[in-house]
Motif scaffolding. Sequence first.
Motif, short mmCIF file in Angstrom:
data_model
loop_
_atom_site.label_atom_id
_atom_site.label_comp_id
_atom_site.label_asym_id
_atom_site.label_seq_id
_atom_site.Cartn_x
_atom_site.Cartn_y
_atom_site.Cartn_z
N MET A 54 44.22 38.49 30.30
CA MET A 54 43.19 37.34 30.06
C MET A 54 43.39 36.15 31.07
N VAL A 55 44.74 35.93 31.26
CA VAL A 55 45.32 35.08 32.41
C VAL A 55 44.44 35.50 33.60
N GLY A 56 44.39 36.92 33.94
CA GLY A 56 43.99 37.10 35.24
C GLY A 56 42.57 37.45 35.20
N GLY A 57 41.73 37.25 34.10
CA GLY A 57 40.13 37.40 34.03
C GLY A 57 39.88 39.00 33.70
N ILE A 58 40.40 39.79 33.51
CA ILE A 58 40.01 41.25 33.21
C ILE A 58 39.47 41.09 31.86
N VAL A 106 37.51 31.75 33.55
CA VAL A 106 37.60 32.75 34.66
C VAL A 106 36.99 33.91 33.88
N SER A 107 35.84 34.56 34.48
CA SER A 107 34.92 35.60 33.65
C SER A 107 35.03 36.82 34.20
N SER A 108 35.72 36.97 35.40
CA SER A 108 35.97 38.05 35.80
C SER A 108 37.10 38.42 36.84
N ALA A 114 38.75 35.22 39.44
CA ALA A 114 40.01 35.17 39.43
C ALA A 114 40.62 35.01 41.00
N ILE A 115 40.22 36.13 41.73
CA ILE A 115 40.87 36.21 43.02
C ILE A 115 40.23 35.03 43.81
N GLY A 154 42.47 32.18 42.97
CA GLY A 154 43.97 32.38 43.62
C GLY A 154 44.83 32.91 42.32
N ILE A 155 44.23 33.79 41.47
CA ILE A 155 44.84 34.66 40.51
C ILE A 155 44.70 36.15 40.72
N ALA A 156 45.66 36.80 40.50
CA ALA A 156 45.60 38.19 40.99
C ALA A 156 46.66 39.02 39.58
#
Length: 514
Positions: free
Chosen positions: A47-51, A68-70, A74-75, A78-80
Motif C-alpha cells: 500500500m505504501v508503494g501504490g501496488i 498514490v493510485s498505481s 509511485a515511481i 519517488g517511491i519504489a
Amino acid sequence: MQVVVDNVSKHFAGAIALQNVSFEVCSGSIHGLVGENGAGKSTLGKMVGGILQVSDGRVIYDGDDTLVSSPREAIERGIAVVQQELVLCQNLTVAENICLGRENATLGFLRTRGSLWEFNRLRDELGFELDGRARVGSLSIADQQQVEILKALSRNARLIVLDEPTSSLTPTETEHLHQVVKRLAKDRGTTFIYVSHFLDHILSSCDAVTVLRNGKHVQTGPAKDETHASLAAAMLGRELSDVFPRKKAPPPTSAVKLTTSGLTRRRKFENINIQVKAGEIVGIAGLVGSGRSEVLRSIFGADEFQGGVVAIDGYPVGRPTPITARRNGLAMVPESRREQGLFLEHSIAENISLINFGELRPFGIINRGKEGEEIGKWADRLNIKCESTDALVSSLSGGNQQKVLFAKWLAGNPTVMLLDEPTRGVDIGAKSEIYNLIAELAGRGMAILIVSSETEELVGLCHRMYIMREGSIVGEKPAEEIEIGAILRDCLGVCESDLHSNRSEKDFCNRCDR
C-alpha cells in the motif's frame, strides 16, 4: 522521505487484513516491519508503494496525503517497491533493465550505449559491483536485488520498500545487501521500509522497528531498544520461552534407533560417532563449514561417504541411498525446501503423494478417493493453511511450505527423522508449530537428529547435543549441560575468558560465514 501511516485499514472481500494501523517512518532511516505470516506487513508495504490501495485512512509522504493510485504514480513521486519475487527481464542486460521504459532512441533504434553509460554513472556513484553488460538471468539472486535497487534509484526513488529481501540469500550476500542499504540511507538520505521475518537482520540493520499482529499495530520504537526475545514476544503476544514445548526425556530403556560408527567423508568430516534413541531429540551444533549438514546428507545417502557404518536398530545398512534409507525408516527434511525438498509449481497434493501411498496404487491404478483422504489428513494434522490441497506450493507462505515438506516425509511413517535447518525461512508463529510437531513426534517414539544454525532452537528442543568443529565431533552435552554460552564456546574452540574479551567471534574462527 518521511512517511506517516495514519489509521490505515485494508479489506479484501470482507476479510480484514489491516485495521487502524498508525506509525511514522523518519526520513533517511531504515524502518523494520515485522510480524507473523498473515500479520499484514507485506500488504502494508504494497500500500505504501501504490501496488494496493488503502481501504480507510491515509499514507502521507513528506506532508502530502494525495492518494498514490498505481506503481507508476509511485515511481513518479519517488517511491519504489522491491518485491520478494523480483520483477526483472531475465534475457536483458543489467543496463537494459535499469533503463527499461526510459531508453534513448534515434529513428526508432535503441541506443544501448546510452543505457550502459547511465548504468556506469549510477554504479560508480553508488559503489555497486555489477557488470552492465551481463544478462540478468545469469546473476545470483543477491545481484538481481541490487539491480532492482539500482533501477529504483535511477528513477530518483527517495523511498524504497524491501519485501523479504534476504529470503533467498546466503549470509555473505545478506551482509553485502545490508551494507548497501545502510550506505544509501546515510549518504543519499534514502528511506527504507524493510519487511522481514528475520529478526536478527532487523536488529542489526534497522533504526526503528514496527510490530504488527493480526493486522493491528502493536508497537513502534528504536531497534536498539529491542532484542530477539522482545520482538518475538510482541509478535506472538506471549514470551519467547513459551514458543518451545516442554521437554520430556525418553525412558532410559529406549532402544537405540540410529547409530553411526567412524563415519568419514573426505574433506568434509571424519570419524563421526552418533547415537539417537527412540523418543530422543539430538542436536548437532557447529559453525558454518563444520560439516553438520554433510553428516546428515551422508546418513540419508544423499552424499557418499568413504568410511564407517550407518546402522538402524543395530543393523548396518551398507552404503545407503535415499531410496534404501527410506525403506529402512529414515526421512530427511533438507536445508533448502526450494532447491532440495519441494516442487514449488506443483500442488500440495502432488508433493505429498509423490513418494507415498504405493499401497493405494495396485497395478499402477491410483485410488484417487483414498489418496485424497490421506493427503487431507496430513494437511489437517500439520495445519497447512490453504484453500485446497490442489493449490500450488509456490502460493503458500514459507511456514506452510515447510509444513508440506514435513507432511511429504511423515506420510511414509518413518522411525528416524533427520532435520536440517527445519525452521529456516519461516516466521516465529510457524516455528512454534513446527517445534510442537517435533516434540510430538519424539513423544510418539520417533528418533530425531537435528542440525540448526539457531542455537536457541537447539537449546529449546534437544535432549542431548553433539558439537562439531572443522569436520570432527569435539564434544557431547547431556540435557543438564545444554546452554547457549557453553555451546558457543565449544563451537568456536575458545575458553570462557576469551569469549568475554573484546575480540569478535570471527577473530576466533575463520570458518564462520556470518
